[in-house]
Design an enzyme around this catalytic site. Structure first.
Site, PDB file in Angstrom:
ATOM      1  N   HIS A 169       0.849  -1.192   0.000  1.00 17.00           N
ATOM      2  CA  HIS A 169       0.000   0.000   0.000  1.00 17.00           C
ATOM      3  C   HIS A 169       0.884   1.241   0.000  1.00 17.00           C
ATOM      4  O   HIS A 169       0.733   2.109  -0.844  1.00 17.00           O
ATOM      5  CB  HIS A 169      -0.921  -0.026   1.228  1.00 17.00           C
ATOM      6  CG  HIS A 169      -1.896   1.104   1.274  1.00 17.00           C
ATOM      7  ND1 HIS A 169      -2.977   1.115   2.134  1.00 17.00           N
ATOM      8  CD2 HIS A 169      -1.968   2.285   0.594  1.00 17.00           C
ATOM      9  CE1 HIS A 169      -3.671   2.226   1.965  1.00 17.00           C
ATOM     10  NE2 HIS A 169      -3.060   2.960   1.053  1.00 17.00           N
ATOM     11  N   GLU A 222       0.245   7.766  -3.221  1.00 15.48           N
ATOM     12  CA  GLU A 222       1.232   7.554  -2.166  1.00 15.48           C
ATOM     13  C   GLU A 222       2.364   8.559  -2.252  1.00 15.48           C
ATOM     14  O   GLU A 222       2.862   9.051  -1.231  1.00 15.48           O
ATOM     15  CB  GLU A 222       1.770   6.119  -2.232  1.00 15.48           C
ATOM     16  CG  GLU A 222       0.738   5.058  -1.897  1.00 15.48           C
ATOM     17  CD  GLU A 222       0.150   5.245  -0.516  1.00 15.48           C
ATOM     18  OE1 GLU A 222       0.904   5.198   0.462  1.00 15.48           O
ATOM     19  OE2 GLU A 222      -1.077   5.460  -0.415  1.00 15.48           O
ATOM     20  N   HIS A 274       2.286  10.964   0.938  1.00 17.41           N
ATOM     21  CA  HIS A 274       3.301  10.507   1.886  1.00 17.41           C
ATOM     22  C   HIS A 274       4.735  10.748   1.410  1.00 17.41           C
ATOM     23  O   HIS A 274       5.575  11.232   2.166  1.00 17.41           O
ATOM     24  CB  HIS A 274       3.113   9.013   2.174  1.00 17.41           C
ATOM     25  CG  HIS A 274       1.758   8.661   2.683  1.00 17.41           C
ATOM     26  ND1 HIS A 274       1.324   8.971   3.949  1.00 17.41           N
ATOM     27  CD2 HIS A 274       0.708   8.013   2.078  1.00 17.41           C
ATOM     28  CE1 HIS A 274       0.080   8.542   4.121  1.00 17.41           C
ATOM     29  NE2 HIS A 274      -0.314   7.957   3.000  1.00 17.41           N
TER      30      HIS A 274
END
Length: 238
Positions: free
Chosen positions: A91, A133, A137
């Site tokens: 993930h 992502e 992040h």
């Protein structure tokens, strides 16, 4: 700790994996171009000091069991079987703070370059998820998507997974799943592993808690996930 040093440490910790990890899927001829993502309403930019990381790994059979159309554009690569049969996929690699308000959306994110998407699509089988992502992040960890995903690849490649068919065939709890991962991975203890389940009790994700130098560490209370005694059902591998 500066990000280049963190990447160098990950390479030093897992040199064999960095050299030998091979794709386990068949890439499509054309990689979809993801859309640029910006912080949605209600998700503010946050830039606290990074105090550790989470390596979040999803159980693909569970994801594919709940999608409406496995051959739709969004999930076709991961769920149709045309690109291979996926088990554990990454993930994301998430920077964490000392509290639950983790860093996110730290700088504007351009589209991840096609060669980077292609390299990592067997690890995270969605171009849009890779873009997400990176935007949410990765921008908090590096100015370069290639470096961010390279570190994620090294860490994910070092994880050894338990026999999921055997686990799916017998009753499990969050604690037994944690212990199964600890048994499969030298240097990992059960309290370093968090288990996430969906609202119906199916195993969704396993997350490895890492310290500021990317070494496994005990999960903090806000990272711990499902309670040890929580019954967990596991979707069998394809």
């Amino acid at each position: 700790m500066r990000w280049p040093s963190a990447v160098a440490l990950a390479l030093a910790l897992f040199p064999a994996v960095a050299q030998a990890r091979a794709p386990a899927c068949t890439l499509p001829d054309r990689i979809p171009v993801p859309r640029v993502e910006k912080p949605p309403r209600g998700e503010p930019v946050r830039t606290p000091k990074i105090g550790g990381y989470l390596l979040a790994m999803s159980w693909s059979p569970q994801h594919c069991a709940r999608v409406r159309n496995p051959k739709g554009a969004r999930d076709r690569f991961q769920c149709s079987g045309e690109g291979g049969r996926f088990g554990w996929v990454l993930h994301g690699l998430w920077p964490e703070a000392d509290g639950p308000a983790y860093p996110q959306w730290c700088r504007p994110a351009k589209v991840v370059p096609a060669p980077v998407l292609r390299r990592h699509l067997c690890m995270t089988p969605s171009a849009q998820l890779l873009q997400h992502e990176w935007a949410k992040h990765g921008t908090c960890m590096s100015p370069h998507p290639a470096a961010y995903f390279r570190a994620a690849e090294i860490l994910f490649g070092a994880v050894r997974f338990p026999d999921m068919a055997a686990l799916a065939a017998t009753p499990q709890t969050a604690q037994t799943i944690r212990q199964s991962f600890a048994t499969a991975n030298k240097g990992i203890a059960a309290p370093m592993v968090a288990v996430a389940v969906d609202r119906d009790g199916w195993l969704d994700e396993v997350r490895l808690c890492l310290g500021p130098r990317m070494r496994p560490q005990r999960c903090k209370p806000f990272q711990a996930g499902a309670d040890d005694r929580r019954p967990v059902r596991i979707r069998p591998p394809h």
